[in-house]
Design a protein around this motif. Structure first.
Motif, mmCIF file in Angstrom:
data_model
loop_
_atom_site.group_PDB
_atom_site.id
_atom_site.type_symbol
_atom_site.label_atom_id
_atom_site.label_comp_id
_atom_site.label_asym_id
_atom_site.label_seq_id
_atom_site.Cartn_x
_atom_site.Cartn_y
_atom_site.Cartn_z
ATOM 1 N N SER A 136 32.523 0.234 -40.377
ATOM 2 C CA SER A 136 31.967 0.878 -39.186
ATOM 3 C C SER A 136 31.276 2.180 -39.590
ATOM 4 C CB SER A 136 33.055 1.136 -38.148
ATOM 5 O OG SER A 136 34.070 1.926 -38.717
ATOM 6 N N VAL A 137 30.319 2.581 -38.772
ATOM 7 C CA VAL A 137 29.605 3.844 -38.992
ATOM 8 C C VAL A 137 29.753 4.672 -37.730
ATOM 9 C CG1 VAL A 137 27.364 4.932 -39.398
ATOM 10 C CG2 VAL A 137 27.893 2.776 -40.516
ATOM 11 N N GLY A 138 30.285 5.881 -37.874
ATOM 12 C CA GLY A 138 30.447 6.784 -36.724
ATOM 13 C C GLY A 138 31.192 6.143 -35.578
ATOM 14 N N GLY A 139 32.231 5.392 -35.892
ATOM 15 C CA GLY A 139 33.044 4.763 -34.855
ATOM 16 C C GLY A 139 32.461 3.482 -34.291
ATOM 17 N N ARG A 140 31.242 3.117 -34.718
ATOM 18 C CA ARG A 140 30.638 1.875 -34.227
ATOM 19 C C ARG A 140 30.870 0.775 -35.255
ATOM 20 N NH1 ARG A 140 25.270 -0.564 -33.846
ATOM 21 N NH2 ARG A 140 24.466 0.969 -35.306
ATOM 22 N N SER A 141 31.486 -0.301 -34.829
ATOM 23 C CA SER A 141 31.798 -1.402 -35.744
ATOM 24 C C SER A 141 30.526 -2.157 -36.124
ATOM 25 C CB SER A 141 32.800 -2.346 -35.068
ATOM 26 O OG SER A 141 33.013 -3.453 -35.902
ATOM 27 N N GLY A 181 20.999 -14.225 -40.004
ATOM 28 C CA GLY A 181 21.462 -13.484 -38.833
ATOM 29 C C GLY A 181 20.323 -12.674 -38.268
ATOM 30 N N ALA A 182 20.463 -12.284 -37.019
ATOM 31 C CA ALA A 182 19.394 -11.543 -36.344
ATOM 32 C C ALA A 182 19.220 -10.163 -36.975
ATOM 33 C CB ALA A 182 19.743 -11.405 -34.868
ATOM 34 N N SER A 183 18.096 -9.534 -36.663
ATOM 35 C CA SER A 183 17.841 -8.174 -37.141
ATOM 36 C C SER A 183 18.937 -7.238 -36.633
ATOM 37 C CB SER A 183 16.471 -7.727 -36.630
ATOM 38 O OG SER A 183 16.145 -6.491 -37.179
ATOM 39 N N GLY A 184 19.456 -6.412 -37.522
ATOM 40 C CA GLY A 184 20.505 -5.469 -37.140
ATOM 41 C C GLY A 184 21.898 -6.053 -37.146
ATOM 42 N N SER A 185 22.042 -7.322 -37.560
ATOM 43 C CA SER A 185 23.365 -7.961 -37.517
ATOM 44 C C SER A 185 24.269 -7.506 -38.672
ATOM 45 C CB SER A 185 23.214 -9.488 -37.530
ATOM 46 O OG SER A 185 22.511 -9.917 -38.667
ATOM 47 N N GLY A 186 23.692 -6.899 -39.712
ATOM 48 C CA GLY A 186 24.539 -6.391 -40.794
ATOM 49 C C GLY A 186 24.315 -7.052 -42.146
ATOM 50 N N LYS A 187 23.219 -7.777 -42.301
ATOM 51 C CA LYS A 187 22.976 -8.527 -43.550
ATOM 52 C C LYS A 187 22.768 -7.591 -44.749
ATOM 53 C CE LYS A 187 19.316 -10.574 -41.835
ATOM 54 N NZ LYS A 187 19.238 -9.816 -40.554
ATOM 55 N N SER A 188 21.897 -6.596 -44.585
ATOM 56 C CA SER A 188 21.663 -5.663 -45.697
ATOM 57 C C SER A 188 22.929 -4.856 -46.000
ATOM 58 C CB SER A 188 20.510 -4.707 -45.377
ATOM 59 O OG SER A 188 19.301 -5.425 -45.203
ATOM 60 N N THR A 189 23.691 -4.575 -44.953
ATOM 61 C CA THR A 189 24.950 -3.849 -45.145
ATOM 62 C C THR A 189 25.888 -4.642 -46.056
ATOM 63 O OG1 THR A 189 24.692 -2.851 -42.966
ATOM 64 C CG2 THR A 189 26.915 -2.844 -43.901
ATOM 65 N N ILE A 190 25.922 -5.954 -45.900
ATOM 66 C CA ILE A 190 26.768 -6.787 -46.765
ATOM 67 C C ILE A 190 26.327 -6.643 -48.221
ATOM 68 C CG2 ILE A 190 27.345 -9.187 -47.361
ATOM 69 C CD1 ILE A 190 27.369 -9.794 -44.361
ATOM 70 N N PHE A 231 15.115 -5.417 -53.401
ATOM 71 C CA PHE A 231 15.219 -4.809 -52.083
ATOM 72 C C PHE A 231 14.168 -5.365 -51.130
ATOM 73 C CE2 PHE A 231 17.209 -1.444 -54.654
ATOM 74 C CZ PHE A 231 18.370 -1.267 -53.928
ATOM 75 N N GLN A 232 14.452 -5.180 -49.838
ATOM 76 C CA GLN A 232 13.484 -5.493 -48.800
ATOM 77 C C GLN A 232 12.189 -4.751 -49.163
ATOM 78 O OE1 GLN A 232 16.008 -4.771 -45.332
ATOM 79 N NE2 GLN A 232 14.748 -6.058 -44.047
ATOM 80 N N GLU A 233 11.039 -5.382 -49.127
ATOM 81 C CA GLU A 233 9.726 -4.779 -49.432
ATOM 82 C C GLU A 233 9.456 -4.565 -50.918
ATOM 83 O OE1 GLU A 233 7.925 -4.932 -46.913
ATOM 84 O OE2 GLU A 233 9.550 -5.007 -45.483
ATOM 85 N N THR A 276 18.050 -13.472 -45.366
ATOM 86 C CA THR A 276 16.739 -13.850 -44.805
ATOM 87 C C THR A 276 16.816 -14.138 -43.311
ATOM 88 O OG1 THR A 276 14.842 -15.327 -45.090
ATOM 89 C CG2 THR A 276 17.014 -16.321 -45.327
ATOM 90 N N HIS A 277 15.660 -13.982 -42.655
ATOM 91 C CA HIS A 277 15.492 -14.482 -41.288
ATOM 92 C C HIS A 277 14.935 -15.899 -41.320
ATOM 93 C CE1 HIS A 277 14.730 -10.126 -40.361
ATOM 94 N NE2 HIS A 277 15.394 -10.445 -39.279
ATOM 95 N N ASN A 278 14.401 -16.275 -42.479
ATOM 96 C CA ASN A 278 13.552 -17.460 -42.534
ATOM 97 C C ASN A 278 14.336 -18.702 -42.949
ATOM 98 O OD1 ASN A 278 11.677 -19.453 -43.456
ATOM 99 N ND2 ASN A 278 10.124 -17.861 -43.377
HETATM 100 N N1 LIG Z 1 23.635 4.500 -42.573
HETATM 101 C C1 LIG Z 1 23.713 3.999 -41.346
HETATM 102 N N2 LIG Z 1 23.984 4.799 -40.287
HETATM 103 C C2 LIG Z 1 24.060 4.311 -39.060
HETATM 104 N N3 LIG Z 1 23.921 3.010 -38.751
HETATM 105 C C3 LIG Z 1 23.651 2.174 -39.740
HETATM 106 C C4 LIG Z 1 23.525 2.601 -41.095
HETATM 107 N N4 LIG Z 1 23.262 1.532 -41.848
HETATM 108 C C5 LIG Z 1 23.205 0.491 -41.012
HETATM 109 N N5 LIG Z 1 23.443 0.854 -39.769
HETATM 110 C C6 LIG Z 1 23.497 -0.022 -38.582
HETATM 111 O O1 LIG Z 1 24.175 -1.182 -38.996
HETATM 112 C C7 LIG Z 1 23.641 -2.342 -38.384
HETATM 113 C C8 LIG Z 1 23.319 -3.364 -39.441
HETATM 114 O O2 LIG Z 1 22.243 -2.886 -40.257
HETATM 115 P P1 LIG Z 1 21.635 -3.797 -41.405
HETATM 116 O O3 LIG Z 1 20.569 -3.004 -42.041
HETATM 117 O O4 LIG Z 1 22.736 -4.286 -42.247
HETATM 118 O O5 LIG Z 1 21.033 -5.009 -40.563
HETATM 119 P P2 LIG Z 1 20.176 -6.268 -41.070
HETATM 120 O O6 LIG Z 1 20.896 -7.478 -40.611
HETATM 121 O O7 LIG Z 1 19.904 -6.131 -42.529
HETATM 122 O O8 LIG Z 1 18.840 -6.094 -40.236
HETATM 123 P P3 LIG Z 1 17.316 -6.495 -40.631
HETATM 124 O O9 LIG Z 1 17.260 -7.983 -40.518
HETATM 125 O O10 LIG Z 1 16.505 -5.816 -39.586
HETATM 126 O O11 LIG Z 1 17.056 -5.971 -42.011
HETATM 127 C C9 LIG Z 1 22.436 -1.877 -37.575
HETATM 128 O O12 LIG Z 1 22.821 -1.840 -36.234
HETATM 129 C C10 LIG Z 1 22.154 -0.494 -38.097
HETATM 130 O O13 LIG Z 1 21.667 0.310 -37.062
#
Ligand SMILES: Nc1ncnc2c1ncn2[C@@H]1O[C@H](COP(=O)(O)OP(=O)(O)OP(=O)(O)O)[C@@H](O)[C@H]1O
Ligand SMILES: [Mg+2]
Length: 238
Positions: A10-15, A34-43, A84-86, A195-197
């Protein structure tokens, strides 16, 4: 080779991620959808040890990342390539300097010493002729392939790709997915592809996971995925 067990983040209390489990074996290719913002890059950042999960275990090459020294983490990272992306090339450096960046910046090796390895990596991705060009002279697909050559220079046993085909035309995308498959078979690397694709994922992946609501909403083999594709898509992208 890579295993995530019960990861919460979680980041700042947001899971962001909740109870994520996945594993990647040798010479195995996992697609993370997974959709944009779902957490893929975070993994991917968690697998690289760039961020630490709040809960759970991250196993890479038989070591759990939270229990090892920084030096060991650096060694483990060298076995993992990241695209990395890009593509993220340095625009002020030549293609060759980008590919050899680690050796030129972090060791005492000279351009002349590094050049044969750089040339070999560029040849592998079909871009041997671009060694003295600047990134701005390349197409989007070529830049991604240079980024893959840069990741390959350590002879990684695993490469993590973040959206390697996003924004590319179908021909360029095909050259990237063909390359990912060739690296798997010829260099025996394991791959994780975010990927989205869907079509591109189906070109390369042996296993699929879908991230939804911070967790793994669906996981299965390529065959299972292909068989249930329509239903899975309706579930996740409605
Ligand atoms: N350093 C950070 N601070 C705050 N929120 C973050 C941080 N890193 C990621 N997030 C949040 O975590 C969630 C997942 O982000 P992530 O980049 O993993 O998504 P994604 O699935 O890779 O999206 P995309 O397909 O657009 O690349 C998003 O809601 C993003 O706002
Ligand atoms: Mg992302």
């Amino acid at each position: 080779m890579i295993e995530l067990r019960n990861i919460d983040y979680s980041v700042g209390g947001r899971s962001i991620l909740k109870d994520v489990n996945l594993s990647v074996g040798e010479q195995d290719t996992l697609a993370i959808l997974g959709a944009s913002g779902s957490g893929k890059s975070t993994i991917l950042r968690i697998i690289l040890g760039l961020i630490n999960p709040d809960q759970g275990e991250v196993w890479v090459h038989g070591k759990e990342l939270s229990r090892i020294s920084y030096e060991d983490l650096v060694e483990i990272r060298k076995k993992m390539g990241i695209v990395f992306q890009e593509g993220a090339l340095f625009d002020s450096l030549t293609v060759g300097e980008n590919v050899g960046y680690y050796y030129l910046e972090h060791t005492r090796q000279t351009h002349a010493e590094v050049a044969p390895r750089v040339q070999a990596m560029l040849d592998t991705v079909g871009l041997g002729h671009t060694i003295n060009m600047m990134p701005e002279e390349l197409s989007g697909g070529m830049r991604r392939r240079v980024a893959i050559a840069r990741a390959l220079i350590y002879h990684p046993s695993c490469i993590l790709y973040d959206e390697p085909t996003t924004g590319l035309d179908p021909m360029s995308s095909k050259s990237i997915t063909d390359l990912i498959n060739r690296l798997k078979h010829e260099h025996r690397v394991a791959s994780v592809m975010v990927t989205h694709n869907l079509e591109d994922a189906l070109e390369v992946a042996d296993h699929f996971i879908m991230i939804q609501g911070g967790g793994v909403g669906w996981s299965g083999t390529r065959r299972q995925f292909a068989g249930q594709q329509k239903k899975i898509m309706e579930m996740f992208y409605q």
